[in-house]
Every structure is written in structure tokens, then in C-alpha cells.
Design an enzyme around this catalytic site. Sequence first.
Site, PDB file in Angstrom:
ATOM      1  N   GLU A 187      50.633 -17.521  16.706  1.00 13.15           N
ATOM      2  CA  GLU A 187      50.612 -18.581  17.715  1.00 13.15           C
ATOM      3  C   GLU A 187      49.262 -19.286  17.758  1.00 13.15           C
ATOM      4  O   GLU A 187      49.192 -20.457  18.136  1.00 13.15           O
ATOM      5  CB  GLU A 187      50.930 -17.983  19.093  1.00 13.15           C
ATOM      6  CG  GLU A 187      51.165 -19.020  20.191  1.00 13.15           C
ATOM      7  CD  GLU A 187      49.910 -19.403  20.962  1.00 13.15           C
ATOM      8  OE1 GLU A 187      49.978 -20.331  21.795  1.00 13.15           O
ATOM      9  OE2 GLU A 187      48.839 -18.791  20.743  1.00 13.15           O
ATOM     10  N   ASP A 199      49.423 -12.077  18.191  1.00 15.62           N
ATOM     11  CA  ASP A 199      48.189 -12.338  17.444  1.00 15.62           C
ATOM     12  C   ASP A 199      47.059 -12.726  18.384  1.00 15.62           C
ATOM     13  O   ASP A 199      47.270 -13.058  19.555  1.00 15.62           O
ATOM     14  CB  ASP A 199      48.407 -13.433  16.401  1.00 15.62           C
ATOM     15  CG  ASP A 199      48.791 -14.780  17.000  1.00 15.62           C
ATOM     16  OD1 ASP A 199      49.586 -14.789  17.961  1.00 15.62           O
ATOM     17  OD2 ASP A 199      48.298 -15.812  16.522  1.00 15.62           O
TER      18      ASP A 199
END
Length: 334
Positions: free
Chosen positions: A107, A53
Site C-alpha cells: 500500500e 506493509d
Amino acid sequence: MESVSGGEADLAAAIERALRDVPHLSVHGDGNAIVARTTLGRPQRVILAGHIDTVPIAGNLPSRRENGLLYGCGSCDMKSGVAVALRLAARLTEPRPDVTYVFYDCEEVEAERNGLLRLSRHRPDLLHGDLAVLMEPTGGVIEGGCQGTMRAEVTARGKRAHSARSWMGLNAVHVAGGILDVLRSYQPRQPVVDGLTYHEGLNAVGVSGGVAGNVIPDECVVTVNYRFAPDRGEAEAAAHVREVFSGYQVEITDSAPGARPGLDHPAAAALLAAVGGVPRAKFGWTDVARFALLGMPALNYGPGDPMLAHSPDEHVPVAQIAECEATLEAWLAG
């Protein structure tokens, strides 16, 4: 491929398809997290891990390549590191240790949504190993451990009143100026932990308050972020934040522990030798902390300057991507 936190499904599916075509890997999926493993029966297992991400796009897509640099959202943090791990997963058919490749989601957002945390709860057996390497941007230098991170809401109280008769109330936004005064005068620690110097920080990251345009507000909340060195645990860090803001209501809203460097572990010695240079402390929080909680040492190593992470001008030297790939391939191939 856009993959802002929570929107990684397309990228995760593409990664899983690519890995399932590699015959020497066994592949496992958990939501938008993918784990691929060699099963050669080696006496040692290494984990290469990276989040897929990114932070929200800041006008930096589509990506572009210019003068030897790759620009774009996530180019530095940390799709270049993910690309290195994917290439190694496909190329290394007979690595010296068994290797587990972990690609995970969320994350960059609150800890409870972290895909590696979810994997550690659902399939901890997939995360067993002797050493983990987080492919976070480090400029091609080993960065040991990481600092913990904690968010807290510090509340200033007041008394509501009509703004035409403000003396009948107490303006909570004005009271919150005392919270900002504390932050302005705060002196962060710079402790040395296992030979590496860390640099703490305590900063306001948000302010909320107000009721209406004609009302003296009775509450103002300052959100602070505390980055604490790995010689402090979460309980000690929370106690420190409450002590700093004594006299105000403090609510801890999110927290993740740090991790000590772990550079003295035997499993890290060969990687340190392969990379060379002088290791340094990791100031940001990374998932080395999750591996530390699982009982294994973990290091940060990957292409890209961490100072450029999350910036609109985020970029990475293409040559550094190749250098990290070559270093890790030499280490893993023995």
C-alpha cells in the site's frame, strides 16, 4: 516483524497460518494478500481491511513498549489496526453481519503494486460488501473519504555547454527555479465536500538534473505530488497540474483517485453511533478509494495518530488499540 513494502512474505505467511486455524473462517490467499470470511448467510456484509506493509525502517526497529506507548516502524501505520482486525477475526464467531477481513501488501508504494488493487482484479467476488472500514490510523475518530494523490514530473529544458563557456548554453537547473517559484506561490484549495473540509497540497518531492561536473545541464526534472480533494477526479486533477505548470513539460507518472466521505450511507450509521464524536476529513490517500470504485461506501477508523505515520518516532497508545477493538467488537456483535 519487518515488512517493508515488497518484503511482506514472512508476515503474510504468519497471518495466513493463524487464520487457517480459525474454524469459522474461510481463507483465501493471493500473493502476499490474505482474505478471511465468515459465511453465515447474514443479509449484510462488512469488510475490515488493512495493509501489512510499512515504509522503510528509520532506526525504529525492534519495537518497544514504554509508558503505555508502543513504538516501532508500522506501530501506528498500520500494524495496530491490523492486530485489531486479526483479534476480531479470531474472537467473533457469530457476528451480526458477515465479515470479510482483508490483509494486503504494497500500500505504501506506487498504485500499480497495491495488493488490494490486485485482489480487485483477480477475485473481485471476495471484496463484495455493504460497507468497508479501513483500519488506518485516525486516533480512534471516524475519518470520511480520502484525498486523491498524483505524482508528476515537471521538466525544465536548457542547452548543454562546457561549464568554462557557460554563456554558450542555458542551465536547465537554473530554469527549474521557475518551477519552484510556482510552487512557493501556490495557494491550495480547502473545499468542503459532503460537510467535511479537505486541504489540498502541491509540493516538490524530488529534483534531478545534471550531466557531469563540467557540463551545463540541458534538463532538470522536478517531481511534484498533488493531493486533491474528492470533489475532483483524476482527469480534472491532471488538467489542473498542467495548467499550474503551463510552459513546462508535464508528465503524470502515478495517480490514484480520492473518495467522497460516504457518511450518509445507511450502512455507516451504526458505526458512527458506536464510535461517537465528530467525523473529519481524511487528508492522506487510503484504499477507501478502491472500495468506492467497487461501488461501496468506506470509512477510515483505527488506532494511532496519523500525524505520526512514517516518522522515526512512530508510536501508538496501547489503550487506544484496546479501545478500537472494543468499539468494533460491540458494533459487529450487535
